[in-house]
Design an enzyme around this catalytic site. Structure first.
Site, mmCIF file in Angstrom:
data_model
loop_
_atom_site.group_PDB
_atom_site.id
_atom_site.type_symbol
_atom_site.label_atom_id
_atom_site.label_comp_id
_atom_site.label_asym_id
_atom_site.label_seq_id
_atom_site.Cartn_x
_atom_site.Cartn_y
_atom_site.Cartn_z
ATOM 1 N N HIS A 196 116.477 68.540 65.604
ATOM 2 C CA HIS A 196 117.862 68.784 66.029
ATOM 3 C C HIS A 196 118.126 68.036 67.339
ATOM 4 O O HIS A 196 117.293 68.073 68.255
ATOM 5 C CB HIS A 196 118.098 70.290 66.208
ATOM 6 C CG HIS A 196 119.513 70.603 66.578
ATOM 7 N ND1 HIS A 196 120.532 70.577 65.648
ATOM 8 C CD2 HIS A 196 120.079 70.903 67.764
ATOM 9 C CE1 HIS A 196 121.673 70.859 66.269
ATOM 10 N NE2 HIS A 196 121.424 71.060 67.546
ATOM 11 N N LYS A 220 123.638 78.545 45.779
ATOM 12 C CA LYS A 220 122.480 77.962 46.481
ATOM 13 C C LYS A 220 121.176 78.311 45.752
ATOM 14 O O LYS A 220 120.264 77.499 45.646
ATOM 15 C CB LYS A 220 122.447 78.496 47.921
ATOM 16 C CG LYS A 220 121.416 77.818 48.802
ATOM 17 C CD LYS A 220 121.400 78.399 50.203
ATOM 18 C CE LYS A 220 122.636 78.076 50.980
ATOM 19 N NZ LYS A 220 122.443 77.077 52.031
ATOM 20 N N GLY A 237 119.678 58.605 57.160
ATOM 21 C CA GLY A 237 118.241 58.570 56.872
ATOM 22 C C GLY A 237 117.431 57.707 57.817
ATOM 23 O O GLY A 237 116.348 57.236 57.456
HETATM 24 C C1 GAR Z 1 119.530 63.355 63.525
HETATM 25 O O1 GAR Z 1 119.983 62.990 64.813
HETATM 26 C C2 GAR Z 1 119.114 64.815 63.487
HETATM 27 O O2 GAR Z 1 118.603 65.256 64.721
HETATM 28 C C3 GAR Z 1 120.424 65.490 63.176
HETATM 29 O O3 GAR Z 1 121.009 64.663 62.204
HETATM 30 C C4 GAR Z 1 120.677 63.307 62.515
HETATM 31 C C5 GAR Z 1 120.302 62.584 61.232
HETATM 32 O O4 GAR Z 1 120.212 61.210 61.438
HETATM 33 N N1 GAR Z 1 120.230 66.817 62.663
HETATM 34 C C6 GAR Z 1 121.033 67.850 62.945
HETATM 35 O O5 GAR Z 1 122.037 67.752 63.610
HETATM 36 C C7 GAR Z 1 120.578 69.183 62.357
HETATM 37 N N2 GAR Z 1 121.380 70.265 62.816
HETATM 38 P P1 GAR Z 1 119.530 60.275 60.351
HETATM 39 O O6 GAR Z 1 120.182 60.601 58.999
HETATM 40 O O7 GAR Z 1 119.842 58.890 60.781
HETATM 41 O O8 GAR Z 1 118.062 60.581 60.338
#
Ligand code: GAR
Length: 190
Positions: A109, A65, A12
Site C-alpha cells: 500500500h 464475491k 502491473g
Molecule cells: C501500487 O502503488 C500499490 O501500492 C497500490 O496500487 C499501485 C499499483 O500499481 N495499491 C493500493 O493502493 C492498495 N490499496 P501497479 O499496478 O503499477 O503495480
C-alpha cells in the site's frame, strides 16, 4: 520452490518488478498464477508476455464475491500456490480466500499505514500536507488496508512535490522493497 499468485487490477508495474527479480535470481519463487479482476488491464498483457497462467474475470458476471473467489480458490489449489501477493488489486478479499489462505495473503500500500488507507493514498498524503509518507507491506485481513504490518519504508515529501513526482518516488521504492520482503517471507517459512 515456493509458488506465488499475484493479484492485480491495473498497470502491473509491481507485478513486473516481482517477475524481473525472479528472472534475475534475486527472488526465489515461481509465479504459478496471475489473477486480474479487470478485463483489458495492462497487467494481463504483461503476464501473457511472460507466458504465465492468468485468470481474468469480470466480477459483475458473478452472483457474489463468494462465487468468484470460489473459482479463484480452485485455481490456487490446482496450481499449488503457497502465498498470495496483492499488487494493486483494488478489491477487498472475502472470507472464502481468507479462510483458506490464513496468514498467507500480503498486500502493498502506498502510504505509511494506518495513515491514508483505501484509494488515492498518495493524493490523501499530499492533501494532508505530511512531510513523510511511504510504503507499507502487510498481511491481509477482512478490512481495507488494516492487517498486521510486516514492513514499512519512508519516502520524503519535498517542497513542490506533485502527485506525479511522489508517485514516481513511491513506485521506485515499491519495486525494490516488495520483492525483497517477499523473499524474506518465503525464506522464513521454509
Ligand atoms: C501500487 O502503488 C500499490 O501500492 C497500490 O496500487 C499501485 C499499483 O500499481 N495499491 C493500493 O493502493 C492498495 N490499496 P501497479 O499496478 O503499477 O503495480
Amino acid at each position: 520452490m515456493k509458488r506465488i499468485a499475484i493479484f492485480a487490477s491495473g498497470n502491473g508495474s509491481n507485478f513486473q518488478s516481482i517477475v524481473d527479480h525472479i528472472k534475475a535470481g534475486k527472488l526465489e519463487a515461481e509465479v504459478g498464477l496471475v489473477v486480474c479482476d479487470r478485463i483489458g488491464a495492462k497487467v494481463i498483457e504483461r503476464a501473457k508476455k511472460e507466458q504465465l497462467e492468468t485468470f481474468v474475470f469480470d466480477p459483475k458476471e458473478y452472483e457474489s464475491k463468494k462465487h468468484f473467489e470460489g473459482e479463484i480458490l480452485e485455481r490456487l489449489h490446482k496450481n499449488h500456490i503457497d502465498l498470495i501477493v496483492l499488487a494493486g488489486y483494488m478489491r477487498l478479499i472475502g472470507p472464502t480466500l481468507l479462510q483458506s489462505f490464513e496468514g498467507k495473503i500480503i498486500n502493498i500500500h502506498p502510504s505509511l499505514l494506518p495513515s491514508f488507507p483505501g484509494k488515492n493514498a498518495m493524493e490523501q498524503a499530499l492533501t494532508a500536507g505530511v512531510r513523510i509518507t511511504g510504503v507499507t507491506i502487510h498481511y491481509v485481513d477482512e478490512g481495507m488496508d488494516t492487517g498486521p504490518i510486516i514492513a514499512q519504508k519512508a519516502v520524503e515529501v519535498e517542497q513542490g512535490e506533485t502527485i506525479e513526482s511522489l508517485a514516481q518516488k513511491i513506485h521506485d521504492v515499491e519495486h525494490v522493497f516488495y520483492p525483497s520482503v517477499i523473499q524474506k517471507l518465503l525464506k522464513s517459512s521454509n
